[in-house]
Design an enzyme around this catalytic site. Structure first.
Site, mmCIF file in Angstrom:
data_model
loop_
_atom_site.group_PDB
_atom_site.id
_atom_site.type_symbol
_atom_site.label_atom_id
_atom_site.label_comp_id
_atom_site.label_asym_id
_atom_site.label_seq_id
_atom_site.Cartn_x
_atom_site.Cartn_y
_atom_site.Cartn_z
ATOM 1 N N ARG A 62 5.082 -18.323 9.098
ATOM 2 C CA ARG A 62 4.478 -17.792 7.865
ATOM 3 C C ARG A 62 3.003 -18.172 7.777
ATOM 4 O O ARG A 62 2.219 -17.544 7.067
ATOM 5 C CB ARG A 62 5.250 -18.268 6.627
ATOM 6 C CG ARG A 62 4.581 -17.884 5.320
ATOM 7 C CD ARG A 62 5.537 -17.809 4.132
ATOM 8 N NE ARG A 62 6.300 -19.018 3.930
ATOM 9 C CZ ARG A 62 5.826 -20.160 3.411
ATOM 10 N NH1 ARG A 62 4.570 -20.241 3.032
ATOM 11 N NH2 ARG A 62 6.602 -21.216 3.274
ATOM 12 N N TYR A 115 -6.317 4.554 -3.370
ATOM 13 C CA TYR A 115 -4.893 4.604 -3.033
ATOM 14 C C TYR A 115 -4.057 4.195 -4.261
ATOM 15 O O TYR A 115 -4.269 3.117 -4.829
ATOM 16 C CB TYR A 115 -4.651 3.669 -1.848
ATOM 17 C CG TYR A 115 -3.231 3.629 -1.363
ATOM 18 C CD1 TYR A 115 -2.643 4.755 -0.799
ATOM 19 C CD2 TYR A 115 -2.478 2.468 -1.461
ATOM 20 C CE1 TYR A 115 -1.329 4.718 -0.350
ATOM 21 C CE2 TYR A 115 -1.179 2.419 -1.002
ATOM 22 C CZ TYR A 115 -0.600 3.552 -0.454
ATOM 23 O OH TYR A 115 0.693 3.513 -0.012
ATOM 24 N N ASP A 186 -11.539 -0.613 1.499
ATOM 25 C CA ASP A 186 -10.344 -0.178 2.220
ATOM 26 C C ASP A 186 -10.799 0.786 3.320
ATOM 27 O O ASP A 186 -11.221 1.902 3.045
ATOM 28 C CB ASP A 186 -9.388 0.508 1.232
ATOM 29 C CG ASP A 186 -8.062 0.920 1.861
ATOM 30 O OD1 ASP A 186 -8.037 1.215 3.075
ATOM 31 O OD2 ASP A 186 -7.056 0.973 1.134
ATOM 32 N N LYS A 211 -1.412 3.005 9.558
ATOM 33 C CA LYS A 211 -1.936 4.350 9.778
ATOM 34 C C LYS A 211 -2.510 4.449 11.203
ATOM 35 O O LYS A 211 -1.773 4.326 12.149
ATOM 36 C CB LYS A 211 -2.956 4.681 8.681
ATOM 37 C CG LYS A 211 -2.458 4.324 7.252
ATOM 38 C CD LYS A 211 -1.294 5.165 6.779
ATOM 39 C CE LYS A 211 -0.580 4.628 5.539
ATOM 40 N NZ LYS A 211 -1.385 4.339 4.371
HETATM 41 C C1 LIG Z 1 -1.110 3.548 3.098
HETATM 42 C C2 LIG Z 1 -2.345 3.003 2.468
HETATM 43 C C3 LIG Z 1 -2.395 1.706 1.941
HETATM 44 C C4 LIG Z 1 -1.177 0.826 1.862
HETATM 45 O O1 LIG Z 1 -0.720 0.458 3.106
HETATM 46 P P1 LIG Z 1 0.823 0.179 3.445
HETATM 47 O O2 LIG Z 1 0.769 -0.212 4.858
HETATM 48 O O3 LIG Z 1 1.571 1.454 3.161
HETATM 49 O O4 LIG Z 1 1.274 -0.912 2.532
HETATM 50 C C5 LIG Z 1 -3.594 1.231 1.465
HETATM 51 N N1 LIG Z 1 -4.699 2.009 1.462
HETATM 52 C C6 LIG Z 1 -4.684 3.270 1.927
HETATM 53 C C7 LIG Z 1 -5.930 4.075 1.899
HETATM 54 C C8 LIG Z 1 -3.501 3.807 2.436
HETATM 55 O O5 LIG Z 1 -3.481 5.073 2.873
#
Ligand SMILES: *Cc1c(COP(=O)(O)O)cnc(C)c1O
Length: 392
Positions: A62, A115, A186, A211
């Protein structure tokens, strides 16, 4: 797409097996998966020394695990940061930043379409006395006006969710710093290959590594990159305690995905641009939301080194029924959430009685989002042509 050769090298050698111990002439091509929950020590004192520096000692998975540390090293290098923590999801990364930084009385300013769950998390933090606003006006003066004395964190998404509008990252970061706020961006859409926010004054970069970074729709993962000092601070304040550290196997999958990131992104860019060009000329389509179709091309090119494969378009017939018809008619775009994998996906924020909800988020009617995968642009264009052709 202008890729930095150093980035391409970093990706291809992502978390590679490394040098063999002395005297041995071979080494594994891929990193070992250190599938252990804990590490044992040669003496009690050694364990106590490990506790004293848990942010860099392997005590418990962890906290630190070598398979995770390997991919964290790659991501930190790609973002030109000093350190990285990888999490079990993008949202775990987002949570670690917010909970690690914010106190009662603080305010968060979200700039650009953000998001959804990120903003929902901020709503949950209201009960701890943390406020927020979402600013959709991207003008720097609007940002200046929306920052409050209590604003501790300015959160950017650029390109933004759903409409992919691009921010002047350096300008927004500069204003935030003038007013004493920290800045997080982000960077999931661009990946570190197309945008390096830390070089533009951003303090923290977060990723949904689910992604493009992982890229194969087989792992949910997140990352935070910053200076060693800030990552260490988050480690003790939130990361270690919220407990959402990426598992050794998922870390290994992520490092495997990153190795092919440059070549995947090049193809996503090229195919998405061709699909977007086809759509822009189609009579059933009112508008394309892709950074390359922005009116401020020069501004966009100053921010991004290229484009990934996620964009949206507006149907001229902006009703729920038309959106549903087109989505259901598509054969090669699978219907589903998420994006950034090798398969093409389609999604829409349109709902049967959702006009008000869309308006409150500043979204137009009839919006369809495509994640252009790697099936080939010709196939995808033919598919869109037949689906759009079915509209009355
Ligand atoms: C999918 C997404 C997230 C969250 O990520 P997860 O891996 O689904 O928790 C955050 N920011 C953006 C722009 C996203 O597309």
């Amino acid at each position: 797409m202008n890729l930095d050769p150093e980035d391409v090298r970093l990706c291809v050698s992502a978390a590679s097996g490394g040098e063999a111990p002395g005297g041995v002439t071979s080494s594994p091509m891929t990193p070992p998966i250190v599938q252990t929950s804990l590490f044992s020590f040669p003496s009690f004192q050694a364990l106590l020394d490990g506790f004293a520096s848990e942010h860099r000692s392997q005590v418990y998975t962890r906290g630190m695990n070598p398979t995770r540390q390997a991919v964290e090293g790659t991501l930190a290098a790609l973002e030109r940061g000093e350190a990285c923590t990888c999490f079990t999801s993008g949202m775990a990364a987002v949570s670690a930043v917010m909970i690690g930084l914010l106190r009662q009385g603080d305010h968060v300013l979200f700039v650009n379409d953000t998001y959804g769950p990120t903003v929902q998390l901020a709503r949950r933090l209201e009960r701890f006395g943390i406020g927020h606003d979402v600013l959709l006006d991207l003008d720097v003066d609007a940002v200046r006006g929306a920052i409050r004395p209590s604003t501790r964190l300015v959160w950017m998404e650029s390109p933004g969710t759903m409409l992919f509008r691009v921010l002047d990252v350096e300008a927004v970061a500069g204003i935030a710093h003038e007013r004493g706020a920290l800045v997080c961006l982000d960077n999931s859409w661009s990946t570190p290959l197309l945008q390096k926010p830390l070089e533009k004054g951003v303090d923290f970069v977060v990723h949904s590594a689910t992604k493009y970074l992982a890229g194969h729709s087989d792992v949910v993962a997140g990352a935070v990159i910053s200076t060693a000092e800030r990552i260490q601070e988050l480690f003790y304040r939130s990361s270690l305690l919220l407990g959402g550290m990426l598992s050794p196997f998922d870390s290994w999958l992520l490092s495997r995905g990153i190795r092919s990131l440059p070549v995947r992104l090049r193809q996503h860019e090229a195919d998405a641009l061709r699909v977007a060009e086809f759509l822009s000329a189609h009579p059933a389509v009112a508008r394309i939301h892709h950074p390359a179709f922005s009116e401020d091309r020069e501004g966009v090119e100053g921010q991004l080194g290229g484009y990934s494969g996620l964009f949206s378009f507006e149907l001229r017939a902006g009703d729920f029924g038309s959106v549903r018809t087109v989505v259901d008619r598509l054969e090669h775009f699978r219907i589903g959430v998420s994006w950034g994998g090798v398969e093409s996906l389609v999604l829409s924020p349109e709902r049967e009685h959702g006009a008000e909800r869309l308006a409150s988020r500043g979204l137009p009617r009839g919006l369809v989002r495509l994640s252009v995968g790697l099936e080939g642009a010709d196939l995808l264009i033919d598919d869109l042509a037949q689906a759009l052709g079915s509209l009355p």
